[in-house]
Scaffold this motif. Structure first.
Motif, PDB file in Angstrom:
ATOM      1  N   TYR A 193     -13.138  -2.906  -8.245  1.00 26.75           N
ATOM      2  CA  TYR A 193     -12.246  -2.108  -7.806  1.00 26.75           C
ATOM      3  C   TYR A 193     -12.677  -1.325  -6.540  1.00 26.75           C
ATOM      4  CZ  TYR A 193     -11.503   1.996 -10.852  1.00 26.75           C
ATOM      5  OH  TYR A 193     -12.181   3.055 -11.242  1.00 26.75           O
ATOM      6  N   TYR A 235      -7.415 -11.155  -6.591  1.00 26.99           N
ATOM      7  CA  TYR A 235      -6.848  -9.922  -6.476  1.00 26.99           C
ATOM      8  C   TYR A 235      -8.161  -8.959  -7.103  1.00 26.99           C
ATOM      9  CZ  TYR A 235      -2.965 -12.543  -7.337  1.00 26.99           C
ATOM     10  OH  TYR A 235      -1.441 -13.378  -6.770  1.00 26.99           O
ATOM     11  N   LEU A 261       1.201   2.492 -11.351  1.00 21.85           N
ATOM     12  CA  LEU A 261       0.314   2.111 -10.713  1.00 21.85           C
ATOM     13  C   LEU A 261       1.166   2.092  -8.911  1.00 21.85           C
ATOM     14  CD1 LEU A 261       1.237  -1.152 -12.816  1.00 21.85           C
ATOM     15  CD2 LEU A 261      -1.225  -0.850 -11.353  1.00 21.85           C
ATOM     16  N   ASP A 262       2.305   2.510  -8.510  1.00 24.13           N
ATOM     17  CA  ASP A 262       3.122   2.746  -7.555  1.00 24.13           C
ATOM     18  C   ASP A 262       1.814   4.104  -6.997  1.00 24.13           C
ATOM     19  OD1 ASP A 262       5.150   1.253  -8.083  1.00 24.13           O
ATOM     20  OD2 ASP A 262       5.909   2.834  -8.287  1.00 24.13           O
ATOM     21  N   LYS A 293      -1.320   2.209  -5.295  1.00 20.97           N
ATOM     22  CA  LYS A 293      -1.722   1.217  -5.056  1.00 20.97           C
ATOM     23  C   LYS A 293      -0.971   1.994  -3.326  1.00 20.97           C
ATOM     24  CE  LYS A 293       0.633  -2.514  -7.342  1.00 20.97           C
ATOM     25  NZ  LYS A 293       1.908  -3.150  -7.751  1.00 20.97           N
ATOM     26  N   ASN A 294      -0.090   3.003  -3.019  1.00 19.77           N
ATOM     27  CA  ASN A 294      -0.001   3.698  -1.630  1.00 19.77           C
ATOM     28  C   ASN A 294      -1.618   5.041  -1.893  1.00 19.77           C
ATOM     29  OD1 ASN A 294       2.223   2.519  -1.757  1.00 19.77           O
ATOM     30  ND2 ASN A 294       3.468   4.344  -3.043  1.00 19.77           N
TER      31      ASN A 294
END
Length: 275
Positions: free
Chosen positions: A222, A242, A270-271, A274-275
């Motif tokens: 990633y 992904y 996770l939020d 992602k942000n």
């Protein structure tokens, strides 16, 4: 010798390591569950890694994650292994227990499978192509076979892929393919398990005609933007692409459980990522 500051009991070892988001994830878990402990990155020496990891535990370390290129090297210092670590021959999590033993585990495979299931990307009997035959690939094959998928594996050095195919064939259908054989097979999922996700080079010279709009392309690695592998797949027509953030968070949750006996809720972290 690794000297730990107060409250530092966990770390991730790798080289390179600056890209790792593991400290952000685990420090979030530690704070969430009111554990007054910290988790750091350690860029380990490729030559003296085993000495450094032993020093870490000798000086108060309780648990560690292991990433490239040390997942197979760390096997020799473990007192005991979990079943999934024994089967994979690759370790990404270590725990020092109350009597001083070092327990080796592998949470990569269960982390990947959990993420694929959560995203509704995987079904039983799917044909999965794995690119690479190193420690990252070793860690994910057994859970995918156990789930009921058919595994195809290729590697720049085909002998390494043949060794893995022979090692895991008692657990399900697995076949080694040379690069020129890939276009004769139909895959539902392609997983990049090569270090090219970090070095930003093409993973392998793979035939372009195995890519289409329906195929799922998953990079175990990633970055803050699309990895080279993700860009490579999109360029060849793949739309379901992904990165490995979901896998990273899920394997971290399983590592955290091994260390603390607490299985963390991953939604908030996770939020955040992602942000």
């Amino acid at each position: 010798m690794i000297n730990l500051n107060k409250n530092i009991y966990y770390a991730v070892f790798g080289n390179p390591i600056n890209h790792s988001k593991s400290p952000k994830i685990h420090n979030f878990f530690l704070k969430k569950y009111d554990l007054n402990e910290k988790y750091i990155r350690i860029c380990a020496s490729k030559k003296f890694f085993l000495t450094e990891i032993l020093s870490f535990f000798k000086n108060g370390g309780k648990g560690a994650n292991i990433t490239l290129p040390f997942k197979e090297k760390v096997y020799s210092i473990c007192t005991n292994l979990t079943k999934r670590a024994k089967i994979s021959g690759s370790i990404n999590t270590l725990k020092k227990n109350y009597i001083g033993e070092i327990i080796g585990d592998n949470t990569d495979g269960i982390g990947l499978l959990t993420d694929l299931k959560f995203k509704n990307l995987i079904n039983k009997n799917d044909n999965i192509l794995i690119l690479g035959a190193g420690g990252a690939a070793r860690g994910i094959i057994y859970p995918l076979l156990k789930f009921g998928c058919n595994i195809y594996i290729t590697n720049r050095t085909i002998k390494k892929a043949q060794i893995l195919s022979k090692k895991f064939r008692k657990f399900g259908y697995i076949k080694c393919l040379k690069l020129h054989q890939l276009n004769k097979n139909k895959f539902q999922i392609i997983i990049n398990a090569t270090s090219a996700g970090i070095s930003n080079n093409s993973p392998l010279v793979i035939p372009s005609d195995i890519f289409n709009k329906k195929i799922i392309c998953y990079d175990m690695f990633y970055g803050n933007t699309d990895t080279f592998f993700m860009k490579f797949c999109k360029k060849l027509g793949a739309t379901r692409v992904y990165n490995g953030i979901g896998m990273l968070v899920n394997q971290a949750a399983h590592s955290f459980f091994l260390w603390t006996n607490i299985f963390p809720n991953i939604k908030n972290i996770l939020d955040i990522l992602k942000n």
